[in-house]
Design an enzyme around this catalytic site. Structure first.
Site, PDB file in Angstrom:
ATOM      1  N   GLY A 131       0.818  -1.210   0.000  1.00 42.71           N
ATOM      2  CA  GLY A 131       0.000   0.000   0.000  1.00 42.71           C
ATOM      3  C   GLY A 131       0.847   1.253   0.000  1.00 42.71           C
ATOM      4  O   GLY A 131       1.650   1.465   0.904  1.00 42.71           O
ATOM      5  N   GLU A 185     -18.303  17.751   2.601  1.00 45.13           N
ATOM      6  CA  GLU A 185     -17.578  18.387   1.490  1.00 45.13           C
ATOM      7  C   GLU A 185     -18.338  18.232   0.180  1.00 45.13           C
ATOM      8  O   GLU A 185     -18.487  19.187  -0.587  1.00 45.13           O
ATOM      9  CB  GLU A 185     -16.207  17.713   1.306  1.00 45.13           C
ATOM     10  CG  GLU A 185     -15.171  18.124   2.323  1.00 45.13           C
ATOM     11  CD  GLU A 185     -14.014  17.133   2.424  1.00 45.13           C
ATOM     12  OE1 GLU A 185     -14.052  16.073   1.747  1.00 45.13           O
ATOM     13  OE2 GLU A 185     -13.080  17.406   3.179  1.00 45.13           O
ATOM     14  N   ALA A 234      -5.436  10.952   7.699  1.00 44.33           N
ATOM     15  CA  ALA A 234      -4.106  10.978   7.105  1.00 44.33           C
ATOM     16  C   ALA A 234      -2.993  11.213   8.135  1.00 44.33           C
ATOM     17  O   ALA A 234      -1.988  10.503   8.114  1.00 44.33           O
ATOM     18  CB  ALA A 234      -4.053  12.028   5.989  1.00 44.33           C
TER      19      ALA A 234
END
Lengths: 421, 421
Positions: free
Chosen positions: B12, B172, B316
Site C-alpha cells: 500500500g 464536502e 491521514a
C-alpha cells in the site's frame, strides 16, 4: 405576430461547429448545437494528454460554458443517428428528431484501419479524450510490465514501442515517447533501464510529414533520430497482433503499437444520400453546401473540397475558417443575398517533434529545431481555448521542460477496461 | 561474505506505506513497495476531483517518481491476493509470491454498504481516482439529463441530489454540489435553472461531523444550509434504488445518490488469520505489530488501536505517524533494541464545507467560517505532495473562487461504462 426565427442545427462542437456557432451570435436565428460529449476539445494537444504531459481538462472546455453568454444557442449533449436531408430533420439515437431550417454537419473524422478493424484492439488510435487516457494507460503500463517481467525476451517486447503513421500525430507521439523513455523515467526503475526502450516510427510512404516540403521532412527525420526514434519509411504495416507488427516478411516484436496512420470521415456523411469521396467525406460546392441541398452545409474534416487543384487540408485552421464561412452564408441567405465561395487561407503548417524540436513551413519562411518549437508553443498556447487552460498548460510545460518531468503520469481505469481496449 | 539485507515488504502506497518507506531510507534493509495503482493519492482532496474542481493528476504523483532517489526501494505495481503470515510471504494475484523478513500491511479501507451491496450500483462511493472520475461523470450528466427531459417530474428527479453520510466527505461533497448548482452552472442551461437543484445530506446519527464538538457540528450544519444544502439527521437510509432513496416510510426521488456513509477495512486483513474488529480492522499491539507475529506490522486505516480509551482515527495524520513509527520499530529491531509503543499526536481536526466555509477544532481553539477555510486551504496545499501539484492546485483554486468556475468539468468515459457502474 412575428414569424418564428429560423432554426440552425449544428452537429459537432469541434472547431468548425463551434466557430460557426459563435459567428452566428448576433444573427436572427435560434441555434441548437449537438455534440456527443460535453466539451470542445483542443485536438492539436491531444497527444500531450496521451503522453501524460497534460490532464484531460487542460485541453477541453465545456461547450455550455464557452457559449453561456450567447443567448440564441441551446447546447445539447446527444448522439446523432442520421440526417434526414429530405425531411430536414436530425434523428437522434434516443429516437427523437430535431427539425432544422439550416444544418451544419461538422462531425469530423475518426481513426480508420483501412479494412483491418481487428488491428484496433492492438493498435489504438487517438481522436478523443477517452482515447488519450486509454493510450496513456497503455504506455505507462508497458514500463510497469517490463519492470515486472522475468523473461528477457518479454521484457524487451514490453520495451518496444511502435507508432504507425508518420503524419504530425505520429511524429509527435514517437518523439514524446522517446523523451519519456530517455529522460522522464530516469532512475525510477530497478530492473530495467527505460532508456533502452526502442521507439519505432513506421510510415508506409517515402517520408515523414509528407504535407511538408521535402527538406523539412528530412529535418524532422533527423530530429526524431536525435531524440532516439528509429524511423522506417517506405513499407506499409502488413499485420498487427498483440505481440508486434509485420513489415513485409519481418515480424517486429512490440507489445505497444499506436495507430496514427489513417482517418476516416464521420459515418454521418453516409446518411446524407449523396456520393462520398474515397475517404468517406462529403464533396461540397464552393459555398460549402451539399449539392442539391442548399440548406445543408458540411464543414471541417468531413467536407471534401478542392481549391487551386489541391484539397483543403483537414486541419484546425481550415475547420475554423469553414465554420465562419458557413455562418456568413446563412446570414447572407437570411437577408436575401447570394452566398460567396469559401476561400481557404493557408497561414502555414506546423508540426512538433519533441523536446525543443519542431518544423514550421510558411511557404517562403521555413524553420526547424528550437526556433520552430518556440513558434509552435506560442501558437498553440495562444489558440487554446479558455484563460485558465492557457495558464495551466504553460505552467505544466515550463515544469516539463525544466525538469523533464510530466505532470499527468497517473494510470487511470482498472484492468478490466484496458483488456477490452 | 556479508549476510543479505533484511527484506521489508510494504503493501500500500498511501500515507502509512509511503511515510514508512521514506523513513527507512537510510536503514540497512531492502524494501519492496507494492501498490495496485502507480500513484500515491492525496485522498483529502479526492472530493475536488469528483466535483470537477481538480484534475486527477493534480492530487496524485507516481510512487516511482516520489521514490526515485531512494535506492533501497523497489516499487512494484501489483495486486496482493493474501498474506501468508506463517510462511512470511505475500502472495500476488498473478500467482507469484514475495518472501519478507518484515511486513507492513497498509492497504487501507474501501467504502462499505453494511450488507446492502446492491446499493453500490445506485450510490457510488469515493475512495480512488477512478471512483472520483465516475462520480464526476454522474454528477455532470445529471444536469445534462435534466436539461433534455420533457417530463417535469423526471426533470425534478434529475435535479435531486442526495449525499448519504454526514462525515467530512459527505459534508464536502454536499457543500460543493450546492455551490456547483447555484453558481458554477449559472446561465449555461436553457430549459432548467440549475439553482433549483435540491441537494440533500442524509445522516443517520443525530448530527453532521460527529467527530467534532457539538457546537462546531451545529455551525457546520448552518453553513451547509446557507450554501443551500438540506440537512436531514436522525434517520438512516432504508433503501436506495435508481430512482431515489427511502427514509423510514418516505421515498425521496433523487436520480443521483452518493455514498459517503461507511468504510470497511481492506479485505487483506482477513487473510492474516487473526481476529478482526467489527469494521474488519486488525487489532494491533501498542508497537503496531499483529499479536503473535512480531515481524508483521499494520498501520493506517486498516489498524485498530485504542489510545486513552479512544480509537486512533482513520485520518491521514494518524496514518503518517503510524508509518513513521513502524519504520522506527524495524530499525530498533535490526539493532537489537526494543520497540516503543506508538503514541498518536492529535494536532486537530479540520473539515471543509464549501465555498469559504470550514470548521477547525484544535481543542482549545475552535474556528468556523472563512478563517477556518483559509486555514484548511493552507494546510491542504502545504501537505499536497509535489511542487508542481501545489502550484497547479493553488492556481485552480484561485481561479475557482474568483470566478465560481471549476476547471475540470469534462465528462469522460462512454455511456457503456457509466451504465455498468
Amino acid at each position: 405576430m412575428t414569424a418564428p426565427m429560423p432554426h440552425v442545427v449544428i452537429v459537432g462542437g469541434g472547431f468548425a461547429g463551434l466557430w460557426a456557432t459563435r459567428a452566428l451570435a448576433s444573427a436572427p436565428v435560434r441555434i441548437t448545437l449537438l455534440d456527443r460529449g460535453n466539451h470542445h476539445l483542443f485536438q492539436p494537444l491531444l497527444y500531450q494528454v496521451a503522453t501524460a504531459g497534460l490532464s484531460a481538462p487542460d485541453i477541453a472546455a465545456p461547450l455550455r460554458h464557452i457559449l453561456r453568454g450567447q443567448k440564441n444557442v441551446e447546447v445539447r449533449m446527444a448522439t446523432v443517428a442520421r440526417i434526414d436531408a429530405a425531411g430536414k430533420r436530425v434523428e437522434l439515437e434516443d429516437g427523437s428528431a430535431i427539425a432544422f431550417d439550416f444544418l451544419l454537419l461538422a462531425s469530423g473524422a475518426t481513426h480508420a484501419y483501412f479494412g483491418n478493424d481487428h488491428w484496433a484492439a492492438h493498435a489504438p488510435g487517438l481522436k478523443t479524450l477517452d482515447d488519450a487516457l486509454d493510450l496513456r494507460r497503455k504506455l505507462l503500463l508497458a514500463f510497469e510490465r517490463a519492470e515486472a517481467a522475468d523473461d528477457p525476451a518479454e521484457r524487451e517486447a514490453w520495451l518496444s514501442f511502435a507508432v504507425v503513421g508518420g503524419g504530425p500525430t505520429g511524429v509527435e507521439l514517437a518523439g514524446t515517447l522517446a523523451e519519456i523513455a530517455r529522460h522522464t523515467l530516469k532512475d525510477e526503475f530497478r530492473n530495467i533501464d527505460p532508456a533502452q526502450a526502442r521507439v519505432r516510427l513506421v510510415e508506409a510512404g517515402p517520408r515523414v510529414l509528407s504535407s511538408f516540403p521535402e527538406d523539412l521532412s528530412e529535418k524532422a527525420r533527423r530530429q526524431l533520430e536525435k531524440l532516439g526514434v528509429e524511423v522506417a519509411t517506405g513499407t506499409p504495416v502488413a499485420d498487427i497482433t498483440a505481440e508486434g507488427y509485420r513489415l513485409g516478411e519481418t515480424f517486429v516484436p512490440a507489445k505497444t503499437v499506436v495507430w496514427a496512420a489513417g482517418v476516416a470521415a464521420s459515418p454521418l456523411g453516409r446518411t446524407l444520400g449523396v456520393e462520398l469521396d474515397r475517404a468517406g467525406r462529403v464533396p461540397v460546392l464552393p459555398d460549402l453546401t451539399v449539392p442539391g441541398h442548399p440548406d445543408l452545409f458540411v464543414a471541417g474534416d468531413l467536407a471534401s473540397l478542392q481549391q487551386d487543384g489541391k484539397p483543403v487540408p483537414g486541419v484546425a485552421p481550415a475547420a475554423k475558417q469553414m465554420g465562419r464561412h458557413v455562418a456568413q452564408s446563412i446570414r447572407a441567405r437570411l437577408s436575401g443575398r447570394t452566398t460567396t465561395p469559401f476561400v481557404y487561407r493557408d497561414y502555414g503548417n506546423l508540426a512538433t517533434i519533441g523536446r525543443m524540436a519542431a518544423v514550421v513551413d510558411f511557404g517562403r519562411l521555413k524553420l526547424s529545431g528550437l526556433l520552430a518549437w518556440w513558434f509552435w508553443l506560442t501558437a498553440h498556447v495562444f489558440f487554446l481555448i479558455g484563460f485558465r487552460n492557457r495558464l495551466v498548460v504553460l505552467l505544466n510545460w515550463f515544469w516539463a521542460y525544466w525538469s523533464y518531468q510530466r505532470a499527468a503520469r497517473i494510470i487511470l481505469g482498472d484492468d478490466d477496461r484496458s483488456d477490452t481496449k
